[in-house]
Design a protein around this motif. Structure first.
Motif, PDB file in Angstrom:
ATOM      1  N   GLU A 367      -8.287   3.127  29.549  1.00  0.00           N
ATOM      2  CA  GLU A 367      -7.212   3.023  28.559  1.00  0.00           C
ATOM      3  C   GLU A 367      -5.846   3.032  29.240  1.00  0.00           C
ATOM      4  O   GLU A 367      -4.918   2.347  28.812  1.00  0.00           O
ATOM      5  CB  GLU A 367      -7.315   4.174  27.546  1.00  0.00           C
ATOM      6  CG  GLU A 367      -8.548   4.114  26.644  1.00  0.00           C
ATOM      7  CD  GLU A 367      -8.556   2.880  25.754  1.00  0.00           C
ATOM      8  OE1 GLU A 367      -7.471   2.319  25.484  1.00  0.00           O
ATOM      9  OE2 GLU A 367      -9.656   2.464  25.340  1.00  0.00           O
ATOM     10  N   GLU A 368      -5.733   3.808  30.323  1.00  0.00           N
ATOM     11  CA  GLU A 368      -4.475   3.820  31.083  1.00  0.00           C
ATOM     12  C   GLU A 368      -4.247   2.464  31.748  1.00  0.00           C
ATOM     13  O   GLU A 368      -3.109   1.961  31.777  1.00  0.00           O
ATOM     14  CB  GLU A 368      -4.533   4.928  32.138  1.00  0.00           C
ATOM     15  CG  GLU A 368      -3.308   5.020  33.026  1.00  0.00           C
ATOM     16  CD  GLU A 368      -2.044   5.425  32.276  1.00  0.00           C
ATOM     17  OE1 GLU A 368      -0.942   5.216  32.817  1.00  0.00           O
ATOM     18  OE2 GLU A 368      -2.154   5.956  31.151  1.00  0.00           O
ATOM     19  N   SER A 371      -3.031   0.191  29.098  1.00  0.00           N
ATOM     20  CA  SER A 371      -1.637   0.508  28.754  1.00  0.00           C
ATOM     21  C   SER A 371      -0.675  -0.084  29.786  1.00  0.00           C
ATOM     22  O   SER A 371       0.361  -0.661  29.437  1.00  0.00           O
ATOM     23  CB  SER A 371      -1.464   2.026  28.662  1.00  0.00           C
ATOM     24  OG  SER A 371      -0.127   2.369  28.423  1.00  0.00           O
ATOM     25  N   ASN A 372      -1.029   0.038  31.068  1.00  0.00           N
ATOM     26  CA  ASN A 372      -0.191  -0.537  32.123  1.00  0.00           C
ATOM     27  C   ASN A 372      -0.118  -2.053  31.999  1.00  0.00           C
ATOM     28  O   ASN A 372       0.958  -2.657  32.143  1.00  0.00           O
ATOM     29  CB  ASN A 372      -0.755  -0.168  33.502  1.00  0.00           C
ATOM     30  CG  ASN A 372      -0.602   1.314  33.809  1.00  0.00           C
ATOM     31  OD1 ASN A 372       0.177   2.019  33.175  1.00  0.00           O
ATOM     32  ND2 ASN A 372      -1.375   1.800  34.777  1.00  0.00           N
ATOM     33  N   ASP A 374      -0.566  -3.859  29.311  1.00  0.00           N
ATOM     34  CA  ASP A 374       0.223  -4.219  28.123  1.00  0.00           C
ATOM     35  C   ASP A 374       1.711  -4.145  28.418  1.00  0.00           C
ATOM     36  O   ASP A 374       2.495  -5.001  27.977  1.00  0.00           O
ATOM     37  CB  ASP A 374      -0.128  -3.286  26.948  1.00  0.00           C
ATOM     38  CG  ASP A 374      -1.515  -3.560  26.376  1.00  0.00           C
ATOM     39  OD1 ASP A 374      -2.057  -4.646  26.647  1.00  0.00           O
ATOM     40  OD2 ASP A 374      -2.034  -2.683  25.655  1.00  0.00           O
TER      41      ASP A 374
END
Length: 601
Positions: A367-368, A371-372, A374
């Motif tokens: 998920e991290e 996020s990066n 995105d």
């Protein structure tokens, strides 16, 4: 006596009314709209009252003017706690919920009556048996009170499973004026025998039911089931497979077979459920990326998702034969060096301590990474638009220049912390009985431990899937829609809702001829494989022959083209209409009419 069927009352008694504890809950709940459409206000369900479960599904009625409400008031006058209201499901039927604990003060007397009149003895320390006996007693009392207030209006009472069974012999003994239908969805003894005898079907005609009941320490429950079957005016079961079982183990041949159905959601356009398949498949992709891509990658566009689900009965549910077939499929796909990957999900319920921390951490780091990515996409998009709008030439700018060093470094560090040389976990949770688990033991012995070169990967998820699940974040029905094939080659399955749920979701499925559903398909759905319903032959077949046929069926499915799989999803979704309660409800109507004809004799 009133002899008009249109005036007849119908009560339906089940332990699963407003009480989600097993597959019969789905039968009762999904059938409700069809029942209320036919019976209207003349229909009422009766079940046990568990406050913590009823609070979400039950709405009280304040008007007690009808006969069901008047019978409830009379029961309250006798000192029993009884709730009257609506079940908050499609159809909103009337329900009477009985707090069986309010009769516990006279449990000894109730048990003595059962023993004296029907030869059913019961130990003191069995909590479920005590509850069942008390509930059966109060179900009888309710029908006695209904008898007093309904006058000469005829009544049919439909009881489900042994948990309601103690009411039936007592109602017959005390001449309660109702005609009784009893449905067994699976014989209790049959389930135990099938789990423990590899030749169950060959030995079926020769069992000594009482000896076997004592052997498995279930004698009181089996005697209750037999008393209900013999005491009912109309005895029914859910499949021809179980009917043969009833004849041998309960000593009575069912009068009718009542197949199980579902409320089939119809789509106005075929592409609608295809779109849902893609949407939920993409969510499964996210899980797969988090679970596998930490160790190695494979092409998600060439990945098929198979699954099986249900209670943990290693042999009865066909987990054993499924694993054997998967091992054979894996070897065959490796031999031909295919670029297709199969991920097989085992969704069942087993005791566990926690979700495996490594599985959770991998998901969190993924998920991290997302996020990066995105953030980088947003940054590149904004800068690309500005550069393009202000550029004097048509050359594409260097996109690398649009990403800050901070985000490049952060993404690189996140990826480095995520990547691992360990194999992806087979089981997502830390099991309480890891070394004794039959699924895990087979996987370890066959070395199907998610090696990179394996073409068949396995994810064993020992908990049911729900939207609150941190690994999937989706409902079970959504998960089913996102898969490509359901695999349910059961050895013992009186009906089999899981393949039927696949059909209703437009997902092809494999069942077996030893399941009631599979037997029904073979007899009623021509060209079933062409419609996406595969039936593995297990009746009088060896374990290895059945495993090979199952492996062949899965191999055939793997080699279907994408277009063929889409066509098969369309066909299986269309065939599911056969199992809509609007069609199968007619079987129940025949049983109720037969019982009514007995009531007016």
């Amino acid at each position: 006596m009133n002899t008009n069927y249109s005036d007849c009352l119908l009560t339906e008694v089940a332990w699963e009314v407003c009480n989600q504890v097993g597959g019969i809950y789905t039968v009762i709940r999904s059938k409700v709209p069809t029942m209320t459409e036919v019976w209207g206000d003349r229909y009422c369900l009766v079940g046990p009252y568990f406050h913590n479960k009823a609070i979400a599904e039950f709405e009280p009625i304040n008007n007690y003017d009808d006969v069901f409400g008047q019978a409830v008031l009379k029961m309250r006058d006798l000192g029993y706690e009884v709730q009257y209201g609506y079940w908050l499901v499609s159809g909103r039927p009337k329900v009477v919920l009985i707090n069986h604990f309010s009769a516990f003060y006279k449990l000894g007397e109730i048990k003595y009556t059962l023993w004296e009149n029907h030869g059913i003895s019961s130990p003191d320390g069995d909590d479920l048996l005590n509850q069942v006996i008390a509930f059966g007693y109060l179900a009888k009392v309710f029908h006695q009170q209904l008898d007093e207030v309904k006058g000469d209006v005829p009544c049919v009472s439909h009881f489900h499973e042994w948990m309601t069974g103690t009411a039936i012999p007592e109602m017959r003994r005390e001449h309660v004026k109702t005609s009784i239908v009893f449905t067994t969805h699976a014989t209790l003894l049959g389930r135990y025998l099938a789990m423990n005898d590899p030749n169950f079907y060959d030995h079926l005609p020769y069992y000594d039911w009482n000896k076997e009941a004592v052997n498995f320490n279930i004698e009181p429950a089996v005697k209750i089931e037999r008393a209900a079957a013999h005491g009912a005016n109309v005895f029914t079961t859910v499949s021809e497979v179980t009917a043969r079982e009833c004849e041998s183990l309960l000593g009575r041949t069912p009068d009718m077979v009542l197949p199980n159905g579902l409320n089939i959601e119809r789509f106005t356009a075929l592409h609608e459920f295809q779109n849902l398949h893609k949407e939920y498949k993409d969510q499964i992709h996210e899980f797969i990326i988090g679970h596998f891509f930490q160790s190695y990658t494979f092409d998600l566009d060439k990945t098929l998702y198979f699954f099986t689900s249900g209670r943990y009965e290693y042999k009865n549910k066909g987990f054993d034969i499924t694993l054997e077939a998967l091992a054979r499929l894996n070897w065959r796909l490796k031999e031909e060096n295919t670029d297709t990957t199969v991920v097989m999900f085992f969704i069942t319920k087993q005791p566990y301590h926690t979700i495996n921390p490594q599985v959770l951490q991998s998901r969190a780091v993924m998920e991290e990474v997302r996020s990066n990515c995105d953030a980088i996409v947003q940054q590149v998009g904004d800068k690309l638009f500005e550069a393009s709008a202000s550029s004097d030439d048509l050359k594409l700018p260097d996109l690398n220049k649009f990403v800050d060093e901070y985000w490049k470094l952060r993404l690189r560090r996140t990826l480095l912390s995520w990547k691992s040389h360990e194999l992806p976990k087979v089981v997502t949770h830390n099991l309480v009985y890891d070394s004794q688990d039959e699924i895990l033991n087979f996987i370890r012995q066959s070395n199907m431990v998610n090696n990179q070169h394996d073409k068949v990967k396995v994810v064993y998820h020992p908990d049911f899937i729900a939207s609150t699940n941190p690994l999937f974040g989706m409902e079970y029905g959504q998960f089913v829609r996102g898969c490509h094939l359901g695999v349910f080659p059961s050895y013992y399955e009186p009906w089999g809702y899981t393949p039927l749920e696949c059909m209703a979701s437009g997902v092809p499925a494999i069942t077996s001829d030893l399941s009631g559903f599979g037997d029904y398909v073979l007899k009623n759905i021509p060209n079933n494989e062409n419609k996406g319903i595969y039936v593995t032959n297990r009746f009088h077949k060896s374990y290895h022959d059945a495993a090979q046929q199952l492996a062949d069926q899965m191999y055939h499915f793997v080699h279907l083209s994408r277009r063929d799989r889409i066509t098969q999803r369309n066909r299986v979704e269309s065939a599911s209409e056969h199992f809509d309660w609007q069609n199968l409800g007619s079987y129940y109507d025949k049983a109720h009419r037969l019982a009514f004809s007995m009531a007016i004799r």
